[in-house]
Every structure is written in structure tokens, then in C-alpha cells.
Scaffold this motif. Structure first.
Motif, mmCIF file in Angstrom:
data_model
loop_
_atom_site.group_PDB
_atom_site.id
_atom_site.type_symbol
_atom_site.label_atom_id
_atom_site.label_comp_id
_atom_site.label_asym_id
_atom_site.label_seq_id
_atom_site.Cartn_x
_atom_site.Cartn_y
_atom_site.Cartn_z
ATOM 1 N N THR A 106 -19.655 68.612 75.419
ATOM 2 C CA THR A 106 -19.039 68.194 74.161
ATOM 3 C C THR A 106 -19.857 67.084 73.542
ATOM 4 O O THR A 106 -20.061 67.026 72.357
ATOM 5 N N SER A 107 -20.287 66.194 74.349
ATOM 6 C CA SER A 107 -21.078 65.100 73.816
ATOM 7 C C SER A 107 -22.291 64.934 74.708
ATOM 8 O O SER A 107 -22.150 64.568 75.864
ATOM 9 N N ILE A 113 -17.358 64.277 66.982
ATOM 10 C CA ILE A 113 -16.850 64.146 68.350
ATOM 11 C C ILE A 113 -15.938 62.927 68.380
ATOM 12 O O ILE A 113 -16.304 61.853 67.894
ATOM 13 N N LYS A 152 -13.569 60.254 70.563
ATOM 14 C CA LYS A 152 -13.269 59.686 71.887
ATOM 15 C C LYS A 152 -12.202 58.615 71.709
ATOM 16 O O LYS A 152 -12.146 57.973 70.659
ATOM 17 N N TYR A 178 -13.130 53.670 77.558
ATOM 18 C CA TYR A 178 -12.745 55.028 77.187
ATOM 19 C C TYR A 178 -11.526 55.488 77.991
ATOM 20 O O TYR A 178 -11.467 55.279 79.204
ATOM 21 N N TYR A 206 -12.937 64.421 75.401
ATOM 22 C CA TYR A 206 -13.377 64.333 74.007
ATOM 23 C C TYR A 206 -12.696 65.421 73.214
ATOM 24 O O TYR A 206 -12.177 66.389 73.764
#
Lengths: 62, 225, 366
Positions: free
Chosen positions: A42-43, C60, C62, C69, C185
């Protein structure tokens, strides 16, 4: 002139080695591999770890 | 006979208009004809070497004219004075001024590299000069391995290689023993036969009363006496 | 002016004084070698990373809490989907597993095609596991006990996949200790590219703690990383070039002191000032060009054929032995380097040569 010719021959050999390496390298295969794995993520982030832990943290936690 | 070198009202002043102003040459007038051998005599510091370097366009006079083949070389720009030195003049110096680390052959070749002549002609010219100077047998030796007399002959070959019409010798025997000095005197005779104009600056008595010398010029404190 | 005899003679003099030129030749070659190696490595890494970026989603998302996170929930997905312009939002599981025995992190990535008993690993991971005798399977220590997975396939290590382990989503959740409704994510799909920035702001408006990254943000992150590293090396390069020129200047003044007589001899036999400068130009061009090309060629072989031992670790860390650099040669940068090395080198030699050539030589050659 003999000296220059000799140097040119040596450089020519280097050039042949380098061009040979550039031509024979399979860029398509490598690109496909990178794209395949990055499409699963995803990243993406560079997978190498940095010498300093603080720096790694800085990069990954950005 | 045609005039080879005509010097008129020549002055060379060092540190001009300063406290330590020094007149190296004062009002020199000289006429040297084609094919003449001229000996300039004088003690050290009398100005004879300065005169030679001015004739050879190695430096520029403060005032006056130096006409060589009726052309004033006193005010030539660098590019033309260099061409003049290369094509018209052959220098022989007291300290030989050879390039260490090169062979006799390569030293003699040096003045020819500026002209774009082919390899055969180049070799022919070098070998001829080596023969005339009697150093052909040492052509592949490094100049640093030569004796004083051999170095002198190598310098002579280099001076002759471009077939200059004017030979300038500054104290040519100062670093030579008696025998080699006499060999140089013989070479002077050869120059005479080859119809070269030769100017020798010296204080060596070996050059006194030589029959083939056309003119003796005495210099003292920068002036001809 | 340019003739074969003159060039031959210049080379002859260069070979005569080869010892004096060796110093500048070796130092110059080494500096070009180092600078080119760094250039090749960073260009290669950048190339691979930007290829990887092509396959990324536009936005994206987060989540953070207290600056750290934390996972996102289904609620986040639902509210982001309400924003007009958003076509789809996918929750993804992705994270790092700490392998305590070797004190390093493995990047756990989901691959839907895998079953619950197998995994795909990179060649780098394979060799790490092999050190601890895990050759066919590996036991992950999870909250619920040990989870054993068979090694199904080994993929080549590259800049992206070097520390990657691909597993099934359920297994990934187990390893990363994430609940069914938790996501690492979110991928936000926006069909209209011009709306990306606006939608990013909207998401942040909804959840101030959320960090939103667009593809462009990621790109600038990478560039930042490489400018940061490249900048350090640029400073090193400038320092080494300055020290080189200081050394060169000292050497030139001592060498030219001795060479004064030689230049005067050449002037006396008819070399003009321009001939002396041209002679020095030929000699030093040969030295500079040989150094430059040798430096670049050796750097290429060092980086792309031998894999840049030592330097690789500085750039990629200690666990990068399986990464092979993609051969990328940026001719433009090499040309800039040529301008910034060869030209100052030639100038630093030719100026003193000119100064000596214009001096009155009659006293020197008496």
C-alpha cells in the motif's frame, strides 16, 4: 602517438565491457519485479535500513 | 657584402626610472655582414650576453633598432620573435641548456617540432645536424650521461638543425676543457665554410687572434670601445 | 599550430616527467571514481524507487495517535467514502515484524494469492533465516503463539523487496496483531487527478490526526532522502576537490620552479608563449582525460559489476548484500562533473605555465 593509441585501446576495452553490461542487463525483468512487488504494497518505502536508528525512524515515521 | 645585423643606438636599461636604474647597454651601433664571424669580448657583466639576447630576440631593448635581414626585430610581437628564433637563429649557451631526461636525438628534434614536416625529412635534418656536430654516434644516449664536450656538440647540433643563418654563442667554452674548446674553435671554422653568420660573446683568450674571425668587438660597461 | 610532431613531443615530455604527473593522476582518478560511484549508486536507487512509485495509489491515508502510527478502522473507510470525488477506499494490512534473534525488522506485505501455510520471501531474508537454520519454514512469534509458515518461493532482492515477506491477509493480521476491522493504511482511489489535493485536505479536515500522503508527497520524500545523502557526499566532494587543488597548487609551484629553465629553453629555440601553453595543455589534458575516464569506468565496474562493496553499506545499511544495482548512467551529470573537475584542473596548471612563459627568459638560460 603510440602512447595515446595504447591508452585509447585500454579505454576501448573498458567501454566494450561497460556497453556489454548495459546491453545485456535485463531492465524489463527488473522493472517488472519491482512493479509486481510495489503493487502489493500500500505504501512503498525503501526497504533498506539506515545506519542510524534515528534516521530510519525519521524516514519510516514521516 | 649585404648587412646581416645592423644595430643602431641600442640601449638596454634595467629598472628604468627607478632608484636602482642600471644601463646594461649604452648606445650600441654595430654592423655585421652576412657570413661574418664576430667575437664580442668583455669581462663578466660588461653587457655582451645582454647584447646577444637582444640580437636573438630573447628580450626587448629599451630603445634603438636591431635590423636582421633588414627587418627590425626589436619590437616584434612574441609570435613573430619566436618564429624568428626558430627559423633564423641557433643558440649555443654556456650551460648548454639541454633538456635533461631526453636523448640527444630528441633534444636536437625540439626546434623542428613546431614545423609540420614529415617523419623522413625530420630524421634527415636531425641526422645531418648530428653529423656536422660530430655527435651522431651518441644520438640515443640521454644528455645527462654525456660529458661537457658532448653536451656542447649536442647543443651545436640543436642550433644547426633548422639551418639557421645566424648562430649566437654565449660563452660557449666557459664550461669546457682546453681540448673541447679547441674543437669548438674548429666548429667555428665549419660555420664559416657553411656561410653562417656567427656572433660569439666570450672572455676566453682561446678566441684571440684567430685568422678566420672577421671582427672583434670589445665591450666595457655596456658600451663598445 | 596543431601538428603531429608537436603532439608527439608533448607526450614525450609528459612521459619524461611521469613521476611528477603521477600524483595528480592518482588523486584526480580517485576523486572522480568516488564521485561517479556515489552518483551511480544514488541514480540507480532513485530509478528503482520511482519505478515502484508508478504502481502506487494516488492517496494513502495513515492514522496517528500521540505522534505514533495506529491502525485505522472501518469507520474511517466509511466516512472517507462519503467525500464526493472518492471512487473507492481499500483498507490494507502492512507492517513490520521484529525478528529479535537478528535484531532486524521484516516487512510483512499481503499477497492474496497465498494460502495460510506459506509465504514468499526475498533472497536477503532467505539468507538471514538460513543463518538460524530456517531453511524450509519459519516460526513467527505472535500474541496467540507460534505461527509456522513454509517458504513457498524466494524472490530476488531489490530496493523494494529486500526485507519483504509476502503472506496471506489473515496471517498478516495474526503476525502484526491486528483485529479484523483494523487496517494499517487506506488506499483512496480518486478518478480525477486534479481533485487529489482537495480531497487530501478534506480527509485531514475530517480527521486532524490522519496523515495523508499523495504520490507527489512520496516522490518528494524520496528526493529529500537522496538530496540529504547526496548533499553530504556533495560537501565531501567539494572538500576533497578543494584539498586536491591546494595540494596541486603546492605541487605546481614546486614543479614549475624547476620547470622554469625548461620553459626558457623551449622559448629560446622558438616556442612562442602560445606554444608553451599548448604544450602544457596537451600534457595535462592527457592526464585529466585519462584520470576522468578511468575514474568513471572504474566506478561503473565497481558499482554495477562488483556491487559497490563498502559504499553499498553506507547507502543501504548492513543488510543489503543481495541488492543488485540497476545500471543507470546519467550522461548529463557525468558531463557536469567533467566540467567541474577537468576545467579547474587544466586552469590550475595553465595559468602558472602562462605566467612563467611570459617572463623574461634571458636571465634564466644564461
Amino acid at each position: 602517438m603510440f602512447f595515446i593509441k595504447r591508452i585509447l585501446i585500454i579505454f576501448f576495452i573498458f567501454l566494450v565491457i561497460i556497453i556489454g553490461d548495459l546491453v545485456t542487463y535485463d531492465y524489463v525483468e527488473k522493472e517488472d519485479k519491482i512493479k509486481e512487488i510495489s503493487s502489493k504494497m500500500t505504501s512503498i518505502s525503501p526497504s533498506f535500513s539506515f545506519a542510524s536508528k534515528e534516521y530510519k525512524k525519521f524516514v519510516y515515521d514521516k | 657584402m649585404r648587412s646581416k645585423i645592423l644595430i643602431r643606438n641600442l640601449y638596454k636599461i634595467y629598472n628604468e626610472k627607478k632608484e636602482n636604474e642600471f644601463f646594461a647597454l649604452k648606445n650600441i651601433n654595430l654592423n655585421i655582414k652576412c657570413g661574418e664571424i664576430v667575437i664580442i669580448k668583455g669581462i663578466s657583466g660588461s653587457g655582451k650576453s645582454t647584447l646577444l639576447s637582444l640580437i636573438g630576440a630573447l628580450s626587448k631593448p629599451s630603445s634603438g633598432d636591431i635590423l636582421v635581414n633588414e627587418q627590425n626585430i626589436a619590437k616584434l610581437p612574441d609570435i613573430f620573435s619566436s618564429q624568428y628564433r626558430n627559423e633564423e637563429v641557433g643558440f649555443i649557451f654556456q650551460s648548454f641548456n639541454l633538456v635533461d631526461g631526453l636523448s640527444v636525438y630528441d633534444n636536437v628534434k625540439a626546434p623542428l617540432v613546431l614545423s609540420n614536416i614529415n617523419q623522413d625529412e625530420l630524421k634527415k635534418k636531425i641526422n645531418l645536424a648530428l653529423e656536422v656536430a660530430n655527435i651522431a654516434h651518441k644520438s640515443q644516449q640521454m644528455v645527462s650521461n654525456l660529458s661537457g664536450g658532448e653536451k656542447q656538440r649536442c647543443a651545436i647540433a640543436r642550433a644547426l638543425v633548422n639551418s639557421p643563418s645566424l648562430i649566437l654563442a654565449d660563452e660557449p667554452t666557459a664550461n669546457l676543457d682546453k681540448n673541447n674548446s679547441l674543437i669548438f674553435v674548429d666548429i667555428l671554422k665549419k660555420f664559416k665554410q657553411l656561410n653562417k653568420t656567427v656572433v660569439v660573446a666570450t672572455h676566453d683568450t682561446i678566441f684571440d687572434n684567430l685568422a678566420f674571425v672577421d671582427t672583434y668587438v670589445n665591450i666595457e660597461d655596456g658600451a663598445i670601445i | 599550430m596543431i601538428n603531429k610532431n608537436f603532439v608527439d613531443f608533448s607526450i614525450l615530455l609528459l612521459l619524461k616527467d611521469k613521476k611528477e604527473y603521477l600524483f595528480s593522476f592518482f588523486i584526480f582518478t580517485f576523486i572522480v571514481f568516488l564521485a561517479s560511484s556515489i552518483l551511480f549508486i544514488s541514480d540507480s536507487i532513485k530509478h528503482d524507487l520511482f519505478i515502484a512509485l508508478d504502481k502506487q495509489h494516488q492517496i494513502i491515508v495513515k492514522n496517528t495517535k500521540s505522534g505514533r502510527y495506529t491502525p485505522l478502522s472501518e469507520e474511517h473507510i466509511d466516512s472517507i467514502l462519503q467525500i464526493s470525488g472518492v471512487d473507492n477506499v481499500k483498507g490494507k494490512v502492512d507492517g513490520y515484524y521484529y525478528f529479535a534473534q537478528d535484531r532486524r525488522y521484516f516487512h510483512i506485505v499481503v499477497d492474496e494469492s497465498l494460502d495460510e501455510h506459506s509465504m514468499i520471501i526475498s533472497s536477503e531474508i532467505k539468507s538471514i533465516l538460513a543463518k538460524f537454520k530456517y531453511t524450509t519454514q519459519f516460526n513467527f512469534l505472535t500474541q496467540d503463539g507460534i505461527t509456522s509458515l513454509d517458504i513457498k518461493k524466494v524472490i530476488k532482492s531489490n530496493i523494494i523487496s529486500n526485507d519483504v515477506i509476502l503472506v496471506n491477509e489473515d496471517i498478516a493480521r495474526k503476525i502484526l496483531n491486528m483485529d479484523e476491522d483494523e487496517y494499517s493504511y487506506l488506499d483512496v482511489l480518486v478518478p480525477n487527478n486534479s481533485e487529489i489535493d482537495f480531497i487530501s485536505l478534506k480527509i485531514v479536515d475530517l480527521y486532524p490526526d490522519i496523515k495523508v500522503k499523495t504520490k507527489n508527497d512520496l516522490k518528494s520524500d524520496y528526493e529529500y532522502v537522496f538530496y540529504y545523502k547526496g548533499g553530504i557526499f556533495m560537501i565531501l566532494y567539494i572538500v576533497s576537490m578543494i584539498s586536491f587543488f591546494i595540494l596541486l597548487k603546492n605541487q605546481i609551484s614546486s614543479v614549475f620552479g624547476e620547470k622554469k629553465r625548461e620553459i626558457a629553453i623551449f622559448r629560446s629555440i622558438g616556442f612562442a608563449i602560445k606554444d608553451i601553453i599548448f604544450l602544457k595543455f596537451i600534457q595535462n589534458s592527457v592526464v585529466a582525460l585519462c584520470s576522468y575516464f578511468l575514474g568513471v569506468f572504474l566506478a561503473y565496474i565497481f558499482v554495477f559489476i562488483f556491487g559497490a562493496p563498502l559504499l553499498k553499506n553506507i547507502f543501504l545499511g548492513h543488510d543489503a548484500s543481495h541488492i543488485i544495482f540497476t545500471p543507470i548512467v546519467d550522461v548529463k551529470t557525468l558531463f557536469v562533473m567533467f566540467i567541474f573537475t577537468v576545467i579547474p584542473f587544466l586552469a590550475s596548471i595553465l595559468l602558472p605555465a602562462w605566467k612563467i612563459a611570459v617572463e623574461d627568459m634571458s636571465e634564466v638560460i644564461k
